[in-house]
Design a protein around this motif. Structure first.
Motif, short mmCIF file in Angstrom:
data_model
loop_
_atom_site.label_atom_id
_atom_site.label_comp_id
_atom_site.label_asym_id
_atom_site.label_seq_id
_atom_site.Cartn_x
_atom_site.Cartn_y
_atom_site.Cartn_z
N THR A 295 21.43 -58.19 19.28
CA THR A 295 20.96 -58.87 20.49
C THR A 295 21.66 -58.27 21.70
O THR A 295 22.69 -57.60 21.60
CB THR A 295 21.25 -60.37 20.41
N GLU A 296 21.09 -58.53 22.88
CA GLU A 296 21.68 -58.00 24.11
C GLU A 296 23.10 -58.55 24.32
O GLU A 296 24.00 -57.83 24.78
CB GLU A 296 20.80 -58.34 25.32
N GLU A 297 23.29 -59.83 23.97
CA GLU A 297 24.63 -60.42 24.11
C GLU A 297 25.63 -59.71 23.21
O GLU A 297 26.75 -59.40 23.64
CB GLU A 297 24.57 -61.91 23.76
N GLU A 298 25.22 -59.41 21.98
CA GLU A 298 26.12 -58.73 21.06
C GLU A 298 26.39 -57.30 21.53
O GLU A 298 27.50 -56.79 21.42
CB GLU A 298 25.51 -58.71 19.66
N LYS A 299 25.35 -56.65 22.06
CA LYS A 299 25.54 -55.29 22.60
C LYS A 299 26.55 -55.29 23.75
O LYS A 299 27.40 -54.41 23.84
CB LYS A 299 24.20 -54.73 23.07
N GLN A 300 26.42 -56.29 24.63
CA GLN A 300 27.36 -56.38 25.75
C GLN A 300 28.79 -56.56 25.24
O GLN A 300 29.72 -55.89 25.72
CB GLN A 300 26.97 -57.54 26.67
N ASN A 301 28.95 -57.46 24.28
CA ASN A 301 30.30 -57.69 23.74
C ASN A 301 30.87 -56.43 23.11
O ASN A 301 32.04 -56.09 23.34
CB ASN A 301 30.25 -58.81 22.70
N ARG A 302 30.06 -55.72 22.36
CA ARG A 302 30.54 -54.51 21.70
C ARG A 302 30.88 -53.42 22.72
O ARG A 302 31.86 -52.70 22.56
CB ARG A 302 29.50 -54.00 20.70
#
Length: 697
Positions: A295-302
């Protein structure tokens, strides 16, 4: 609130600026305020190897000038000049023959001679190459026209013989006059009459031309070869340009200017190169993030995590670079090169760990360049790559903190090996003290890498909600308060959870999902049953079933509530979100068939939707596998002496039912993976419920 696209752009741009700022002092060349014909205040060395084009051009010109002119012997020239003489004598004989039978028309002999001369010169001008008529005197032509055929024949033979003999040897510009003189002398002694002899002498001298002549093409070819053989003149890295106290002459000043060491001649190329490198590193991270299936949120966190790990590693690298000014041998090898790859391996994934290892190796080559700007340290590239990739490979699949420190020890030994490789490959003289210091710092690097990882990991896990393998291993400890709560309050559920964990882990690993997450998530997935443990059959030991006294609707509410109760309990104890998601999703929106049919028997108008779990449906592969394993374990346990065929049919029916019910529509598990899950579950269940020997009483 920034969109994902703009958020990514801002993070990567900031990361590029940080990279540029950190390495700006390293690529900035030292410049000097020096005037022509001044005295150098210190010794200046070349910071890099560069080709001196001006000097190279001078050397090429000198090499070309040293090549002498090339002369070639024209062997065919003798035949050409003899043929020319032949043609002159032939024309003379033709004219004589023509006018011998021609009527004179009253002309006297003088007029006839002039007419013959004009005819001869006309024919020679039209048919013979070269300015023969302008080079041979009219007296000689008249002598040819007055001679008898025998005299012409004798003259022809003498001229051709002497010309051929003279031109068979080298005749140059310098000795051409001497060759002509020899031919004339030979003809003078021939015994011809005076008139024809003089004509033959003039013709013979005219025929003598240089046959050993300057070859401009061959000369230029050899000079070009000489130019090509000249090696480029280089100013070598570390070469002394000017000694302290020496005069800065024009040549020295030119070399300083060429190297960009004068304040007035600084080059912007290093800054452009660093900017390109910084944006290249950011671009690599962008590609890594954009191709991630998340997800975009997970991509941002990574992305933020990868950036923070990189910045922390660069800060430690900069600190090690500053410590090199202490001039302690090998202190740069104390840089904990394995830290960032190990953190990335634990918190992110293997590919990102190798990616950071490669980027940091490139950064190390810029940081640890010594006192010479605009250069790269290849040794540190090798060292950083070996220790970074080696640390990733040495890290165990389930790294507990004690084993993480053990990995640091292994990385330290690997660092020592890398230093030995670098020193021995250089094949130079090894200073024993410097070598021992370097080995010590390399060993310290591995220990520091493990220490930093153990210190930083909890902060990343807390800040980003990361569920690392180490964190999962810690949560699987039976002494955890919630696991003890399940064991003491719902022992049947605890045993059921252990069985589900074994099944789910094996199935997840078979399809490439996170088996450790599935195992530990299974331990906690039924924590909601501790609120009313007696209402679940696995905890009902020799007691009446309370559902027998309740309406189907009440039983439904109690059973369905355990998913939501479990999620709330896990959130209350601040366990990772992945666990609460599994607790909510492990039944999806499946139907409570027993209580639905019981209610249906009492009231035919009961809606099926009223007896379904609220969901959501499984969102991940791990949740989907636990969904299947939970049902399969309970169903097989209820069977008496199940055979492999019974187990296979049961598992197949449960999975097919889930597919037909659309329970896996919201996760990315494939039909092929579901087949693998079925096969793995059957193999594991057959191992658990295998037939046992009946012992006699």
């Amino acid at each position: 609130m920034l969109s994902f696209k703009w958020f990514t752009f801002v993070i990567l741009f900031l990361l590029a600026l940080i990279l540029f700022g950190i390495f700006y002092p390293n690529i900035r060349p030292q410049t000097y305020d020096i005037k022509l014909f001044s005295v150098a205040n210190n010794t200046i060395r070349s910071p890099k190897t560069i080709v001196d084009d001006e000097k190279t051009k001078e050397e090429k010109q000198l090499a070309a000038a040293s090549v002498a002119k090339v002369y070639t012997f024209d062997s065919g020239l003798a035949q050409n000049r003899v043929s020319l003489m032949d043609s002159i004598f032939d024309v003379a004989e033709e004219v004589n023959a023509e006018y011998k039978n021609k009527k004179h028309g009253g002309k006297n002999s003088s007029g006839l001679q002039e007419e013959k001369l004009a005819k001869l010169k006309e024919i020679l001008s039209e048919n013979v190459s070269g300015n023969v008529t302008g080079s041979i005197s009219d007296t000689s032509f008249r002598a040819l026209l007055s001679a008898t055929p025998d005299e012409l024949k004798a003259a022809r033979n003498i001229v051709e013989t002497n010309v051929n003999e003279a031109l068979s040897q080298k005749v140059t510009e310098n000795n051409a006059a001497e060759a002509k003189s020899r031919v004339a002398s030979q003809i003078e002694r021939s015994g011809l009459k005076a008139g024809i002899r003089n004509a033959a002498s003039e013709l013979g001298q005219y025929a003598i031309v240089p046959n050993y002549v300057y070859d401009a093409k061959l000369t230029e070819k050899r000079r070009q070869q000489a130019r090509d053989n000249v090696e480029p003149v280089k100013i070598l890295q570390g070469q002394v340009i000017v000694q302290e106290g020496h005069l800065i002459d024009r040549e020295t000043y030119r070399e300083l200017q060429l190297l960009g060491l004068l304040k007035s001649s600084g080059s912007v190329k290093p800054y452009i190169g660093l900017a390109l490198f910084a944006f290249f590193a950011s671009g690599v991270l962008y590609l890594y993030t954009s191709r991630m299936r998340a997800t975009e949120e997970e991509k941002q966190n990574r992305l933020v995590m990868a950036g923070l790990i990189l910045v922390i590693a660069l800060a430690l690298m900069k600190l090690a670079g500053i410590l090199t000014h202490l001039e302690i041998p090998g202190i740069e090898y104390a840089y904990p090169a394995a830290m960032a790859p190990l953190l990335a391996r634990i918190l992110l994934r293997d590919r990102s760990a190798f990616l950071l290892s490669a980027l940091l190796a490139a950064c190390a080559s810029i940081e640890f360049h010594g006192d010479i700007a605009d250069t790269f340290n290849a040794e540190m590239v090798v060292y950083a790559l070996i220790t970074g990739t080696g640390g990733i490979l040495l890290l165990p699949k389930r790294p507990e903190r004690t084993r993480l420190f053990q990995t640091g020890i292994f990385a330290a030994l690997l660092n020592v090996l890398a230093v030995c490789v670098i020193y021995f490959l250089n094949a130079g003289q090894i200073v024993k003290a410097d070598f021992l210091y370097t080995l010590l710092f390399a060993f310290l690097s591995g220990i520091l890498s493990a220490v930093f990882v153990m210190g930083l990991q909890p902060f990343f896990e807390a800040a980003f909600g990361i569920l690392s393998p180490i964190r999962l291993v810690e949560l699987s400890n039976p002494n955890h308060p919630l696991l003890k709560k399940i064991l003491t309050e719902a022992p049947g559920t605890y045993h059921h959870s252990l069985m589900v964990a074994n099944l789910a882990e094996a199935a997840c690993e078979a399809i490439g999902a996170n088996g450790l997450l599935a195992r530990v998530g299974s331990y906690y997935h039924d924590i909601g049953k501790t609120k009313r443990p007696a209402f679940f059959i696995e905890n009902q030991l020799n007691v009446p079933n309370p559902h027998d006294r309740l309406s189907p609707e009440t039983s439904r509410d109690i059973i369905i509530a355990h998913a939501k109760d479990g999620s709330e309990t896990l959130k209350k104890y601040k366990l990772p979100k992945a666990f609460s998601d599994i607790a909510e999703q492990h039944h999806g929106t499946t139907l409570l068939q027993y209580f639905y049919h019981k209610a249906k028997a009492q009231n035919p108008d009961v809606k099926e939707e009223a007896f379904r779990y609220p969901g959501p449906k499984p969102q991940t592969k791990e949740a989907a596998v636990i969904n299947i394993a939970d049902s399969v374990e309970a169903a097989v346990r209820s069977m008496n002496h199940p055979t492999p065929d019974d187990i296979q049919n049961l598992v197949g029916n449960i999975v097919q039912g889930r597919i037909m019910d659309g329970q896996f529509n919201e996760c990315d598990i494939t039909l092929k993976e579901l087949e693998t899950v079925k096969r793995t579950l059957c193999e594991t269940l057959n191992g658990i419920f295998h037939s046992r020997i009946q012992y006699p009483k």
